[in-house]
Design an enzyme around this catalytic site. Structure first.
Site, PDB file in Angstrom:
ATOM      1  N   HIS A  16       0.848  -1.187   0.000  1.00 27.58           N
ATOM      2  CA  HIS A  16       0.000   0.000   0.000  1.00 27.58           C
ATOM      3  C   HIS A  16       0.889   1.245   0.000  1.00 27.58           C
ATOM      4  CE1 HIS A  16      -3.882  -1.943   1.795  1.00 27.58           C
ATOM      5  NE2 HIS A  16      -3.351  -2.673   0.830  1.00 27.58           N
TER       6      HIS A  16
ATOM      7  N   GLU B   7       1.086   3.807   1.943  1.00 25.92           N
ATOM      8  CA  GLU B   7       1.681   4.160   3.229  1.00 25.92           C
ATOM      9  C   GLU B   7       2.883   3.275   3.543  1.00 25.92           C
ATOM     10  OE1 GLU B   7      -2.882   4.457   3.897  1.00 25.92           O
ATOM     11  OE2 GLU B   7      -1.512   3.370   2.581  1.00 25.92           O
TER      12      GLU B   7
ATOM     13  N   CYS C 264      -5.912   1.957   6.127  1.00 22.58           N
ATOM     14  CA  CYS C 264      -6.577   0.737   6.578  1.00 22.58           C
ATOM     15  C   CYS C 264      -5.927   0.271   7.885  1.00 22.58           C
ATOM     16  CB  CYS C 264      -6.470  -0.343   5.506  1.00 22.58           C
ATOM     17  SG  CYS C 264      -4.786  -0.974   5.259  1.00 22.58           S
TER      18      CYS C 264
ATOM     19  N   CYS D 222      -2.109  -0.598   7.455  1.00 24.11           N
ATOM     20  CA  CYS D 222      -1.264   0.591   7.353  1.00 24.11           C
ATOM     21  C   CYS D 222      -1.234   1.363   8.662  1.00 24.11           C
ATOM     22  CB  CYS D 222      -1.744   1.474   6.211  1.00 24.11           C
ATOM     23  SG  CYS D 222      -1.474   0.712   4.595  1.00 24.11           S
TER      24      CYS D 222
END
Length: 157
Positions: free
Chosen positions: A55, A57, A85, A88
């Protein structure tokens, strides 16, 4: 009130989100800032890298860790175009990021208040300050335009 600094760095994250979208990834971008300088950049790339943890992040955290030579980032701010999420948010907590600034809310997987709020969980040992809604309209439009284009391609195939 959103500062010019926050707008500047969120625009950097938006540029990365658009790059992800141009590569067929869900358009989410992130930057990590320490002492006014970007030390980590990332955008979604789980499809390209066959990595469910890739992701925006996490990619920015990995880059910042390399730049800083440390897995801990106290005093740093993470700017991301979509609410983090749970995965993360956990990584952000482990990195000891001081502040998270995000654009669009994520009503399906958001872990900064939309579905759950890991940064408000008193049993966890690190709590970043969270600010939401910075350039929310632009961040949300980037995502909705991407998914609308994807649906059009699917319908015409």
């Amino acid at each position: 009130m959103t500062s010019e600094t926050d707008l500047t760095f969120m625009n950097e994250a938006l540029a990365l989100a658009r790059e992800a979208g141009s590569l067929g990834e869900v358009p989410v971008g992130a930057v990590i800032v320490c002492d006014g300088e970007i030390v980590g950049r990332g955008f979604n790339r789980p499809i390209m890298s066959s990595d469910p943890t890739a992701h925006a992040e996490v990619m920015a955290l990995r880059a910042a860790g390399q730049t800083l030579g440390n897995y801990r980032m106290p005093g740093c701010t993470l700017y991301v175009t979509l609410e983090p999420c749970a995965m993360c948010s956990g990584a952000i907590q482990h990195a000891r990021i001081a502040r998270v600034v995000y654009g669009a809310r994520d009503p399906k997987t958001g872990a900064c208040g939309s579905v759950t709020d890991l940064f408000a969980e008193p049993r966890l040992n690190h709590h970043a300050t969270v600010e939401s809604g910075v350039l929310a309209e632009e961040c949300g439009r980037t995502l909705s335009d991407f998914f609308a284009a994807r649906r059009r391609r699917t319908e015409s195939a």
